[in-house]
Write a protein that holds these residues in place. Structure first.
Motif, PDB file in Angstrom:
ATOM      1  N   ASP A  33       0.856  -1.254  -0.016  1.00 58.18           N
ATOM      2  CA  ASP A  33       0.066  -0.100  -0.119  1.00 58.18           C
ATOM      3  C   ASP A  33       0.696   1.207   0.198  1.00 58.18           C
ATOM      4  N   ASP A  34       0.982   1.830  -1.041  1.00 62.03           N
ATOM      5  CA  ASP A  34       1.795   3.274  -1.187  1.00 62.03           C
ATOM      6  C   ASP A  34       1.066   4.371  -0.532  1.00 62.03           C
ATOM      7  N   VAL A  35      -0.130   4.100  -0.267  1.00 61.30           N
ATOM      8  CA  VAL A  35      -0.941   5.328   0.152  1.00 61.30           C
ATOM      9  C   VAL A  35      -1.392   5.491   1.622  1.00 61.30           C
ATOM     10  N   GLY A  36      -2.100   4.500   1.916  1.00 62.93           N
ATOM     11  CA  GLY A  36      -2.281   4.385   3.427  1.00 62.93           C
ATOM     12  C   GLY A  36      -3.702   5.090   3.774  1.00 62.93           C
ATOM     13  N   ARG A  37      -4.439   5.493   2.741  1.00 61.99           N
ATOM     14  CA  ARG A  37      -5.736   6.229   2.943  1.00 61.99           C
ATOM     15  C   ARG A  37      -6.770   5.546   2.051  1.00 61.99           C
ATOM     16  N   HIS A  38      -7.919   4.846   2.322  1.00 59.52           N
ATOM     17  CA  HIS A  38      -8.707   4.399   1.686  1.00 59.52           C
ATOM     18  C   HIS A  38     -10.044   4.596   2.345  1.00 59.52           C
ATOM     19  N   ASP A  39     -11.274   4.419   1.727  1.00 59.41           N
ATOM     20  CA  ASP A  39     -12.416   4.554   2.494  1.00 59.41           C
ATOM     21  C   ASP A  39     -13.310   3.266   2.565  1.00 59.41           C
ATOM     22  N   PHE A  40     -13.948   2.958   3.411  1.00 60.21           N
ATOM     23  CA  PHE A  40     -14.712   1.717   3.492  1.00 60.21           C
ATOM     24  C   PHE A  40     -16.121   2.100   4.066  1.00 60.21           C
ATOM     25  N   LEU A  41     -16.425   3.378   4.268  1.00 61.33           N
ATOM     26  CA  LEU A  41     -18.016   3.829   4.694  1.00 61.33           C
ATOM     27  C   LEU A  41     -18.916   4.062   3.666  1.00 61.33           C
ATOM     28  N   LEU A  42     -18.428   4.331   2.416  1.00 60.10           N
ATOM     29  CA  LEU A  42     -19.603   4.886   1.496  1.00 60.10           C
ATOM     30  C   LEU A  42     -19.776   4.079   0.138  1.00 60.10           C
ATOM     31  N   THR A  43     -21.043   3.932  -0.101  1.00 67.65           N
ATOM     32  CA  THR A  43     -21.567   3.228  -1.318  1.00 67.65           C
ATOM     33  C   THR A  43     -21.037   3.928  -2.619  1.00 67.65           C
TER      34      THR A  43
END
Lengths: 193, 193
Positions: free
Chosen positions: A80-90
């Protein structure tokens, strides 16, 4: 050579247990919505609720497993080069653009793109859950609970690599929402190895 | 007179558009997992992802609509004595107790209770989404993304009142997870008016 997903579009493909899926942001600041279904039984699907509960964290990165609604591990993040992803929104949809952006002739969004790409695999629109939104940057104010959709932290060439822990059908998009992608629509690259 | 849901159990019932559903915590510090399905088409179901996106907030309270996966409003919160509910986590299940608590003979949890109660309405286990977890207290650290399950802020007699915006099938539990309910299992009361 990686495959390219054109701006505001989406694809579906299969991946075998043990293979890796690499998602690349070729230009920077572009989100990719990711869905996963068990290839042998498409009622089993990626689940934000199970995953976040077991991780005790809303931000996932290298080493974190992504669970299904049946609490089996579908994918593991291995790079993971970024470390920020979302897992809340459709996934963004016609309704998202109508309700949030006030569009009168709204684009079908990631939701429509995923629905079309996944239809040949037997997935119907109502089966589309919350996506793992690769590179999407949704900070939360812990006190008020306010969430914001901010520019992705990904730079050109940044990658997320996931290992398949079962045979899967994957849905993947180059996200169609202006706000999620800092105001412009860009492609996404991907490869299976 | 309110109905009582016994500790670690669940029910399903119907409610008409325009009626209100009152969920009461009779002893304090007890969570109730809430699901809603469109009574005329059970493929339409309560959606955390749509709701949080449109609210731009993870903590919902009086005035906030709860949306379906098809972006229609299913319920509106019209009264809230507590102001802290969770909409991130899936109902606790056999797997939750196995993975998080290490139980060798795990209880079926809210998931099993909801699956049994909703089966006569045609809802299958794979159709159970993230619940609106009434009175559940899940603070988030905005910097690290860490989430904790803390004791509910509800006191004995505290209520949440929701207005149905369409004809619905409701699933409702007295939650079965020790951590969510400050270490003891208590009943939940509810009424439809």
């Amino acid at each position: 050579m990686p495959h390219e997903i054109a701006p505001r579009s989406g694809v579906a493909f299969t991946i075998d247990k043990g293979q890796t899926l690499t998602v690349i942001d070729p230009r920077g600041e572009q989100v990719a919505d990711l869905l996963a279904f068990n290839r042998d039984d498409i009622g089993e699907v990626i689940s934000s609720g199970r995953t976040l509960d077991y991780a005790s964290r809303i931000y996932l990165t290298t080493g974190d497993p992504l669970y299904s609604n049946r609490s089996n591990v579908m994918l593991t993040i291995v790079e993971d080069d970024v470390g920020r992803h979302d897992f809340l929104l459709t996934p963004c949809s016609k309704d998202t653009f109508r309700i949030i952006y006030g569009d009168t002739d709204p684009h079908r969004g990631c939701f429509g793109n995923l629905a079309e790409a996944l239809a040949p695999h037997g997935v119907t629109p109502d089966m589309i859950p919350i996506a793992f939104n690769v590179f999407m940057n949704v900070p939360i104010d812990g006190t008020t609970g306010e969430l914001k959709v901010e520019p992705p932290l990904s730079k050109a060439g940044d990658r997320l690599v996931l290992r398949a822990e079962m045979d899967l059908i994957i849905g993947l998009t180059a996200c169609s929402a202006l706000q999620s992608n800092n105001g412009s629509f860009k492609p996404i690259h991907w490869m299976v190895e």
